[in-house]
Motif scaffolding. Structure first.
Motif, PDB file in Angstrom:
ATOM      1  N   MET A   1       0.833  -1.204   0.000  1.00 50.21           N
ATOM      2  CA  MET A   1       0.000   0.000   0.000  1.00 50.21           C
ATOM      3  C   MET A   1       0.866   1.251   0.000  1.00 50.21           C
ATOM      4  N   THR A   2       0.338   2.285  -0.591  1.00 46.44           N
ATOM      5  CA  THR A   2       1.046   3.556  -0.683  1.00 46.44           C
ATOM      6  C   THR A   2       1.101   4.221   0.680  1.00 46.44           C
ATOM      7  N   GLU A   3       2.288   4.655   1.070  1.00 44.05           N
ATOM      8  CA  GLU A   3       2.462   5.374   2.327  1.00 44.05           C
ATOM      9  C   GLU A   3       3.041   6.762   2.125  1.00 44.05           C
ATOM     10  N   ASN A   4       3.840   6.931   1.071  1.00 42.18           N
ATOM     11  CA  ASN A   4       4.505   8.218   0.833  1.00 42.18           C
ATOM     12  C   ASN A   4       4.254   8.682  -0.598  1.00 42.18           C
TER      13      ASN A   4
ATOM     14  N   ALA B  11      -8.196  14.678  -1.949  1.00 44.82           N
ATOM     15  CA  ALA B  11      -9.319  13.753  -2.086  1.00 44.82           C
ATOM     16  C   ALA B  11      -8.818  12.436  -2.651  1.00 44.82           C
ATOM     17  N   VAL B  12      -9.422  11.342  -2.205  1.00 41.25           N
ATOM     18  CA  VAL B  12      -9.156  10.019  -2.764  1.00 41.25           C
ATOM     19  C   VAL B  12     -10.437   9.530  -3.411  1.00 41.25           C
TER      20      VAL B  12
ATOM     21  N   GLU C 116      -5.371  -2.450  -4.845  1.00 38.35           N
ATOM     22  CA  GLU C 116      -6.393  -1.780  -5.664  1.00 38.35           C
ATOM     23  C   GLU C 116      -5.974  -0.335  -5.897  1.00 38.35           C
ATOM     24  N   PRO C 117      -6.013   0.142  -7.144  1.00 37.85           N
ATOM     25  CA  PRO C 117      -5.599   1.525  -7.416  1.00 37.85           C
ATOM     26  C   PRO C 117      -6.685   2.534  -7.047  1.00 37.85           C
ATOM     27  N   HIS C 118      -6.253   3.683  -6.564  1.00 37.79           N
ATOM     28  CA  HIS C 118      -7.136   4.810  -6.260  1.00 37.79           C
ATOM     29  C   HIS C 118      -6.467   6.075  -6.775  1.00 37.79           C
ATOM     30  N   ILE C 119      -7.258   7.101  -6.976  1.00 30.94           N
ATOM     31  CA  ILE C 119      -6.730   8.368  -7.475  1.00 30.94           C
ATOM     32  C   ILE C 119      -6.694   9.380  -6.335  1.00 30.94           C
ATOM     33  N   LEU C 120      -5.494   9.823  -5.989  1.00 28.38           N
ATOM     34  CA  LEU C 120      -5.332  10.913  -5.027  1.00 28.38           C
ATOM     35  C   LEU C 120      -5.248  12.222  -5.805  1.00 28.38           C
ATOM     36  N   SER C 121      -6.195  13.113  -5.548  1.00 26.18           N
ATOM     37  CA  SER C 121      -6.229  14.419  -6.212  1.00 26.18           C
ATOM     38  C   SER C 121      -5.824  15.488  -5.217  1.00 26.18           C
ATOM     39  N   SER C 122      -5.000  16.401  -5.667  1.00 23.55           N
ATOM     40  CA  SER C 122      -4.574  17.544  -4.850  1.00 23.55           C
ATOM     41  C   SER C 122      -5.088  18.818  -5.513  1.00 23.55           C
ATOM     42  N   TYR C 123      -5.735  19.685  -4.706  1.00 25.50           N
ATOM     43  CA  TYR C 123      -6.296  20.941  -5.200  1.00 25.50           C
ATOM     44  C   TYR C 123      -5.594  22.086  -4.486  1.00 25.50           C
ATOM     45  N   PHE C 124      -5.199  23.076  -5.251  1.00 26.80           N
ATOM     46  CA  PHE C 124      -4.456  24.202  -4.696  1.00 26.80           C
ATOM     47  C   PHE C 124      -5.229  25.495  -4.937  1.00 26.80           C
TER      48      PHE C 124
ATOM     49  N   ASN D 220      -7.313  27.079  -8.109  1.00 26.90           N
ATOM     50  CA  ASN D 220      -6.390  27.561  -9.141  1.00 26.90           C
ATOM     51  C   ASN D 220      -5.725  26.439  -9.937  1.00 26.90           C
ATOM     52  N   TYR D 221      -5.451  25.303  -9.272  1.00 27.89           N
ATOM     53  CA  TYR D 221      -4.709  24.233  -9.947  1.00 27.89           C
ATOM     54  C   TYR D 221      -4.997  22.912  -9.236  1.00 27.89           C
ATOM     55  N   SER D 222      -4.979  21.820 -10.025  1.00 27.04           N
ATOM     56  CA  SER D 222      -5.143  20.489  -9.440  1.00 27.04           C
ATOM     57  C   SER D 222      -4.262  19.495 -10.182  1.00 27.04           C
ATOM     58  N   THR D 223      -3.872  18.436  -9.491  1.00 23.53           N
ATOM     59  CA  THR D 223      -3.097  17.361 -10.099  1.00 23.53           C
ATOM     60  C   THR D 223      -3.470  16.060  -9.408  1.00 23.53           C
ATOM     61  N   SER D 224      -3.165  14.920 -10.040  1.00 25.61           N
ATOM     62  CA  SER D 224      -3.565  13.623  -9.507  1.00 25.61           C
ATOM     63  C   SER D 224      -2.435  12.621  -9.647  1.00 25.61           C
ATOM     64  N   VAL D 225      -2.433  11.609  -8.773  1.00 25.69           N
ATOM     65  CA  VAL D 225      -1.482  10.516  -8.833  1.00 25.69           C
ATOM     66  C   VAL D 225      -2.199   9.242  -8.395  1.00 25.69           C
ATOM     67  N   THR D 226      -1.838   8.123  -8.994  1.00 28.85           N
ATOM     68  CA  THR D 226      -2.426   6.841  -8.617  1.00 28.85           C
ATOM     69  C   THR D 226      -1.728   6.300  -7.378  1.00 28.85           C
TER      70      THR D 226
END
Length: 452
Positions: free
Chosen positions: A158-161, A229-230, A202-210, A189-195
């Motif tokens: 599982m993802t920890e970092n 958000a996940v 199981e994959p999930h999408i972590l989204s960061s909003y700035f 203003n801006y957003s980006t995502s990482v799996t």
């Protein structure tokens, strides 16, 4: 006497013809090494005979010598096809635990029904064991073994970092943080995502909003608020300190503890100095709270609901330029399926998997001999060690006197067809000449028998 001499010549010519024919027949045999017939004269004498008038007793075949010079390379589309450029032989065995080794230059390998690398006769390619970094742990024929290519790689982690490297546009308009809505592009203003991955892979999408916040209540104009958000569900920041938001727009900052919580979203504050360099965050370490399972969280049933994420900003900047992420990393993995197998010039076999992992499996073992021409032929372009060849010396490709390995290539037969055709004509003439000698001897004998 002359009959025996002629017969020895015919026998030698026949041996030469046989050798040449075998070379021609194997002109397209992968890894084949041509042979050369070597002859010596027969001479017998005693201490009482006159050496000045003694006549030779004919010819004998001393050796059919293998010629181990390099054949040309033919490139293929099979990654398990291998060719040795320089000295050395591939090592094979007929069984998984068998130490009865054969040696070959034919590198047309493939995988069998159990995913072991083997040749067309079912012999297993022998390899040295390696550690996680691909370094050989032992270099000896007694430690070699067949290599099996796994279909899958490892178990899920599982993802920890999560690492983020980005630039946030210093020229963006300030927005009302309390109006943040991830479904409304005009509120951030801006957003980006990482799996990222849960404990089951199981994959999930972590989204960061700035959001660049507005209002004089913020300590300096170079602050940004980050929300996470996940799979679209809000994720709170563990230990987020209170900071002021002018949620009413009246110019007075809210003073409620954890006022950064807006419409169910809790964020963190990122701070930059007047040259756009990152100076820190509040909290100093951005760690999400437990992601939770089912209705109480964002993860599916059966996963580790206590999973948290530590989000590290790797020297983000706030320059006058487009907002963009330059690097997104995470340390989780899912179960990987085999996608590719590669063999390096040093013989290292590496398997690549769909989860992005590359696993070093083994290193191809090579062997050399003090006298290659002393090897015993056993067919299928293979040889066995003998007393004349000396014991096999094991080693790695690209080291010492061992050659390198070219993947997706095969060493062709080293037979020169033009030379063989010339040798064929020469052997034929030699056979004819010796046959004529025999015929002349027969005529002379007949003449003597007819004297009366």
């Amino acid at each position: 006497m002359s009959f025996n001499i002629a017969l020895s010549g015919i026998s030698a010519a026949q041996k030469d013809l046989d050798t040449t024919a075998n070379n021609i027949a194997n002109v397209n045999t992968t890894g084949f090494k041509e042979s050369r017939t070597e002859f010596a004269d027969v001479y017998a004498n005693s201490i009482f005979s006159n050496a000045k008038t003694a006549v030779g007793g004919g010819v004998t075949t001393t050796q059919v010598a293998q010629q181990f010079h390099q054949g040309s390379l033919q490139f293929t589309n099979n990654a398990l096809d291998m060719a040795i450029g320089g000295g050395g032989f591939f090592v094979t065995s007929s069984g998984i635990d068998n130490q009865d080794f054969s040696f070959t230059r034919a590198g047309d390998f493939k995988v069998d029904a159990n995913n072991y690398i083997s040749d067309s006769q079912g012999n297993f390619l022998q390899t040295f064991p390696v550690d996680d970094e691909g370094k050989s742990t032992a270099v000896s024929l007694t430690t070699t073994g067949p290599v099996q290519i796994p279909d899958t790689a490892g178990s899920p982690a599982m993802t920890e970092n999560i690492g983020l490297q980005m630039n946030l546009n210093a020229g963006d308009d300030a927005l009302n943080v309390s109006a943040f809505d991830p479904n409304d592009r005009g509120t951030f203003n801006y957003s980006t995502s990482v799996t990222m991955y849960d404990s089951l892979g199981e994959p999930h999408i972590l989204s960061s909003y700035f959001v660049r916040p507005e209002g004089a209540a913020y300590t300096g104009e170079s602050n940004w608020v980050a929300f996470y958000a996940v799979d679209g569900e809000p994720v709170n920041v563990d230990g987020a300190a209170a900071y002021n938001i002018d949620s009413t727009g009246d110019g007075a900052a809210d003073t409620t503890a954890n006022a950064q919580t807006t419409a169910g979203w809790q964020g963190a504050v990122l701070t930059f100095n007047d040259v756009g360099s990152y100076t820190g965050s509040t909290p100093a370490t951005i760690t999400t709270e437990s992601l939770g399972v089912g209705g109480a969280g964002v993860l599916g049933a059966g996963t580790d609901g206590a999973q948290t994420l530590t989000i590290a900003f790797n020297n983000p900047t706030q320059y006058a330029g487009v907002s963009e992420a330059t690097q997104l990393t995470q340390d989780g993995t899912t179960v990987g399926r085999l996608t590719n197998v590669e063999v390096g010039s040093d013989g290292l076999i590496v398997a690549s998997y769909s989860n992005g992992t590359a696993v070093p499996l083994a290193r191809v073992a090579l062997a050399r001999f003090a006298n290659e021409q002393g090897l015993t032929q056993v067919g299928n372009t293979s040889w066995k060690a003998s007393l004349d060849s000396g014991a096999a010396l094991a080693g790695e490709a690209n080291s010492g006197t061992f050659g390198d390995i070219t993947s997706s290539a095969l060493e062709q037969s080293n037979v020169d067809l033009n030379n063989e055709l010339v040798d064929l004509i020469s052997a034929q003439r030699n056979y004819q000449a010796n046959s004529r000698t025999l015929e002349v001897n027969n005529t002379l004998q007949q003449t003597i028998l007819q004297i009366r």
